[in-house]
Design an enzyme around this catalytic site. Structure first.
Site, PDB file in Angstrom:
ATOM      1  N   ASP A  33     -19.041  20.074  68.802  1.00 15.43           N
ATOM      2  CA  ASP A  33     -17.640  19.812  68.466  1.00 15.43           C
ATOM      3  C   ASP A  33     -16.883  19.209  69.655  1.00 15.43           C
ATOM      4  O   ASP A  33     -17.218  19.501  70.805  1.00 15.43           O
ATOM      5  CB  ASP A  33     -16.989  21.137  68.030  1.00 15.43           C
ATOM      6  N   HIS A  50     -17.808   9.995  69.109  1.00 18.94           N
ATOM      7  CA  HIS A  50     -19.072  10.256  68.389  1.00 18.94           C
ATOM      8  C   HIS A  50     -20.224   9.495  69.059  1.00 18.94           C
ATOM      9  O   HIS A  50     -21.316  10.024  69.225  1.00 18.94           O
ATOM     10  CB  HIS A  50     -18.955   9.842  66.920  1.00 18.94           C
ATOM     11  N   LEU A 144     -41.141  20.798  71.017  1.00 15.92           N
ATOM     12  CA  LEU A 144     -39.879  21.185  70.374  1.00 15.92           C
ATOM     13  C   LEU A 144     -39.740  20.587  68.978  1.00 15.92           C
ATOM     14  O   LEU A 144     -40.017  19.402  68.776  1.00 15.92           O
ATOM     15  CB  LEU A 144     -38.712  20.677  71.251  1.00 15.92           C
TER      16      LEU A 144
HETATM   17  C1  FPP Z   1     -17.550  17.159  65.573  1.00 13.09           C
HETATM   18  O1  FPP Z   1     -16.568  16.690  66.476  1.00 13.09           O
HETATM   19  C2  FPP Z   1     -18.659  16.208  65.552  1.00 13.09           C
HETATM   20  C3  FPP Z   1     -19.174  15.612  64.435  1.00 13.09           C
HETATM   21  C4  FPP Z   1     -18.700  15.887  63.079  1.00 13.09           C
HETATM   22  C5  FPP Z   1     -20.248  14.610  64.547  1.00 13.09           C
HETATM   23  C6  FPP Z   1     -21.362  15.037  65.450  1.00 13.09           C
HETATM   24  C7  FPP Z   1     -22.194  13.859  65.698  1.00 13.09           C
HETATM   25  C8  FPP Z   1     -22.722  13.520  66.896  1.00 13.09           C
HETATM   26  C9  FPP Z   1     -22.564  14.322  68.133  1.00 13.09           C
HETATM   27  C10 FPP Z   1     -23.497  12.278  67.047  1.00 13.09           C
HETATM   28  C11 FPP Z   1     -24.653  12.164  66.086  1.00 13.09           C
HETATM   29  C12 FPP Z   1     -25.856  12.826  66.579  1.00 13.09           C
HETATM   30  C13 FPP Z   1     -27.112  12.457  66.238  1.00 13.09           C
HETATM   31  C14 FPP Z   1     -28.244  13.244  66.699  1.00 13.09           C
HETATM   32  C15 FPP Z   1     -27.384  11.289  65.421  1.00 13.09           C
HETATM   33  P1  FPP Z   1     -15.122  16.344  65.921  1.00 13.09           P
HETATM   34  O2  FPP Z   1     -15.097  14.947  65.468  1.00 13.09           O
HETATM   35  O3  FPP Z   1     -14.728  17.348  64.879  1.00 13.09           O
HETATM   36  O4  FPP Z   1     -14.255  16.528  67.223  1.00 13.09           O
HETATM   37  P2  FPP Z   1     -12.746  17.016  67.299  1.00 13.09           P
HETATM   38  O5  FPP Z   1     -12.740  18.478  66.932  1.00 13.09           O
HETATM   39  O6  FPP Z   1     -12.393  16.782  68.738  1.00 13.09           O
HETATM   40  O7  FPP Z   1     -11.951  16.175  66.349  1.00 13.09           O
END
Ligand code: FPP
Length: 254
Positions: A33, A50, A144
């Site tokens: 997050d 992201h 892993l």
């Molecule tokens: C949450 O942060 C994150 C996500 C919903 C996307 C997670 C994706 C990645 C880290 C990249 C993809 C990974 C792979 C392995 C392909 P948020 O957007 O909710 O952050 P915020 O709380 O600051 O808004």
């Protein structure tokens, strides 16, 4: 082996603790997050966060492989994330392909096996193809296991598991007497995997967000204020060290 690494999960607080080899969680689950806030803090669009999150993913995968963790499950896109604006959804759902394009050789070199949990069928076709290629081309690796939780939601997973189990009951493939926790677990996406020993959630929020609810009944939780793109091997080792200091009793008295 003892590694002296500053424990950095709390902002501005550094405590030296020690990671001991040999008392490693078998399964680590991570809620990655804070990507959006990382970008906004820099005046960038949320997408940039992201994208930057990908480099943290590869760092953590390599650290987990090095520490001989058996399973690492990353919450990449939840069944609830479809509620985000369409351009953001489309961007996140293309990231696995980009991630694999850049990092698959490194992942293979680290003897990592890729799996997906969640419903892949609703993902863009090109993402499905990239994931299937990664699954097929790493299936012989015995290090892993990296689970990408994509279009995954725990409640959806449990309903689906129940339906499959009821169908087997109706078809008399199993009997009602056989239904227990063990049996039910075999219908989940995580069948055959150990339950997570450690959950790490970055970004300062303290909730489960519909992630592995059945599987995390006795998981140790470690919450970090660090935003996901800033999460490095050091923070990962800090969480491992915190895990090693926990007394796990599973409802008993230890
Ligand atoms: C949450 O942060 C994150 C996500 C919903 C996307 C997670 C994706 C990645 C880290 C990249 C993809 C990974 C792979 C392995 C392909 P948020 O957007 O909710 O952050 P915020 O709380 O600051 O808004």
């Amino acid at each position: 082996m003892h590694m002296n690494i500053p424990f950095l999960t709390k902002k501005d607080e550094k405590v030296n603790v020690y990671y001991k080899e040999g008392h490693t969680p078998d399964h680590i689950a991570i809620i990655m997050d804070g990507n959006g806030r990382w970008a906004q803090k820099r005046g960038l669009p949320r997408f940039a966060g992201h994208k930057e999150g990908l480099s943290a993913v590869v760092k953590v995968v390599k650290a987990a492989a090095k520490c001989k963790v058996k399973v690492l499950t990353l919450y990449t896109f939840s069944t609830e994330n479809w509620k985000r604006p369409k351009p953001e959804v489309e961007f996140i759902l293309k990231l696995p392909k980009e991630f694999l394009h850049v990092y698959l050789p490194e992942i293979k070199a680290n003897n990592v096996r890729i799996e997906v949990i969640g419903n892949m069928e609703e993902l863009p076709v090109s993402t499905q193809e990239a994931l299937q290629y990664a699954i097929d081309s790493t299936k012989e690796n015995d290090g892993l296991q990296l689970n990408l939780a994509l279009n995954y939601g725990s409640k959806h997973e449990m309903i689906h598991a129940m339906k499959d189990m009821f169908a087997d009951l109706i078809d008399e493939k199993i009997s009602l007497d056989e239904v227990d926790e063990q049996q039910f677990s075999t219908y989940l996406d995580t069948a055959g995997m150990p339950n997570p020993d450690l959950l790490i959630r970055t970004g300062g929020e303290k909730r489960l967000s519909n992630f592995l609810l059945w599987q995390m009944a006795y998981t140790e939780f470690c919450f970090s204020d660090v935003l996901w793109p800033d999460f490095t091997e050091k923070e990962f080792m800090g969480a491992m060290e915190e895990y090693q200091l926990r007394k796990r009793r599973f409802g008993g008295i230890g």
